[in-house]
Design a protein around this motif. Structure first.
Motif, PDB file in Angstrom:
ATOM      1  N   THR A 226       0.814  -1.213   0.000  1.00 54.39           N
ATOM      2  CA  THR A 226       0.000   0.000   0.000  1.00 54.39           C
ATOM      3  C   THR A 226       0.850   1.266   0.000  1.00 54.39           C
ATOM      4  O   THR A 226       0.375   2.330  -0.379  1.00 54.39           O
ATOM      5  N   SER A 227       2.103   1.165   0.441  1.00 58.46           N
ATOM      6  CA  SER A 227       3.052   2.277   0.375  1.00 58.46           C
ATOM      7  C   SER A 227       4.433   1.727   0.679  1.00 58.46           C
ATOM      8  O   SER A 227       4.566   0.671   1.288  1.00 58.46           O
TER       9      SER A 227
ATOM     10  N   ASP B  58      -2.194   5.570  -1.217  1.00 58.63           N
ATOM     11  CA  ASP B  58      -3.416   6.224  -1.683  1.00 58.63           C
ATOM     12  C   ASP B  58      -4.654   5.380  -1.377  1.00 58.63           C
ATOM     13  O   ASP B  58      -5.724   5.613  -1.924  1.00 58.63           O
ATOM     14  N   GLY B  59      -4.492   4.368  -0.521  1.00 62.88           N
ATOM     15  CA  GLY B  59      -5.616   3.532  -0.146  1.00 62.88           C
ATOM     16  C   GLY B  59      -5.790   2.293  -0.995  1.00 62.88           C
ATOM     17  O   GLY B  59      -6.680   1.495  -0.757  1.00 62.88           O
TER      18      GLY B  59
ATOM     19  N   ARG C  15       4.209  -0.982   3.770  1.00 59.80           N
ATOM     20  CA  ARG C  15       2.972  -1.498   4.331  1.00 59.80           C
ATOM     21  C   ARG C  15       2.356  -2.477   3.346  1.00 59.80           C
ATOM     22  O   ARG C  15       2.360  -2.236   2.133  1.00 59.80           O
ATOM     23  N   LEU C  16       1.865  -3.593   3.882  1.00 61.60           N
ATOM     24  CA  LEU C  16       1.180  -4.612   3.092  1.00 61.60           C
ATOM     25  C   LEU C  16      -0.220  -4.811   3.626  1.00 61.60           C
ATOM     26  O   LEU C  16      -0.465  -4.662   4.831  1.00 61.60           O
ATOM     27  N   ILE C  17      -1.155  -5.153   2.751  1.00 64.74           N
ATOM     28  CA  ILE C  17      -2.492  -5.541   3.180  1.00 64.74           C
ATOM     29  C   ILE C  17      -2.372  -6.829   3.975  1.00 64.74           C
ATOM     30  O   ILE C  17      -1.739  -7.779   3.542  1.00 64.74           O
TER      31      ILE C  17
END
Length: 94
Positions: A23-24, A65-66, A89-91
Motif C-alpha cells: 500500500t506504500s 493512496d488507499g 505497508r502490506l495488506i
C-alpha cells in the motif's frame, strides 16, 4: 475492514525484491554511495546519506493512496557502502 501491517527490511547487497499487496513504501539510502532502484525497467538514482544533515538525502517512495499493488524492485548499489532500509505497508490477510 482491510488492515495493513508495517514492515522494515535492511538491504546490504544488490537484490531483487518482490512484494505483493503493497500500500506504500520508502527505500532510503543510508550508505555513503548512491544506489539505483529499478521498477518496471525504469531506473532511478537514490542519493547517498548526507552526514551534514544526519538523514538520508534521497529516497524512492510509493505514497499510500488507499489501494494495493504488486511491485518488483531491483536494488543495485553503486559502490562499496551498501546500507539501505526498505519500509513498507502490506495488506494483512485476515
Amino acid at each position: 475492514m482491510n488492515k495493513s501491517g508495517f514492515n522494515s527490511q535492511l538491504i546490504t547487497n544488490d537484490d531483487k525484491i518482490i512484494l505483493e499487496g503493497v500500500t506504500s513504501l520508502t527505500l532510503a539510502n543510508y550508505g555513503a554511495d548512491d544506489l539505483t532502484v529499478t521498477v518496471n525497467d525504469v531506473s532511478r538514482k537514490v542519493p547517498a546519506f548526507n552526514t551534514e544533515i544526519g538523514v538520508p538525502y534521497g529516497s524512492f517512495n510509493i505514497p499510500g493512496d488507499g489501494t494495493a499493488c504488486d511491485v518488483t524492485l531491483v536494488v543495485k548499489f553503486n559502490g562499496t557502502s551498501k546500507n539501505a532500509i526498505l519500509d513498507y505497508r502490506l495488506i494483512k490477510k485476515c
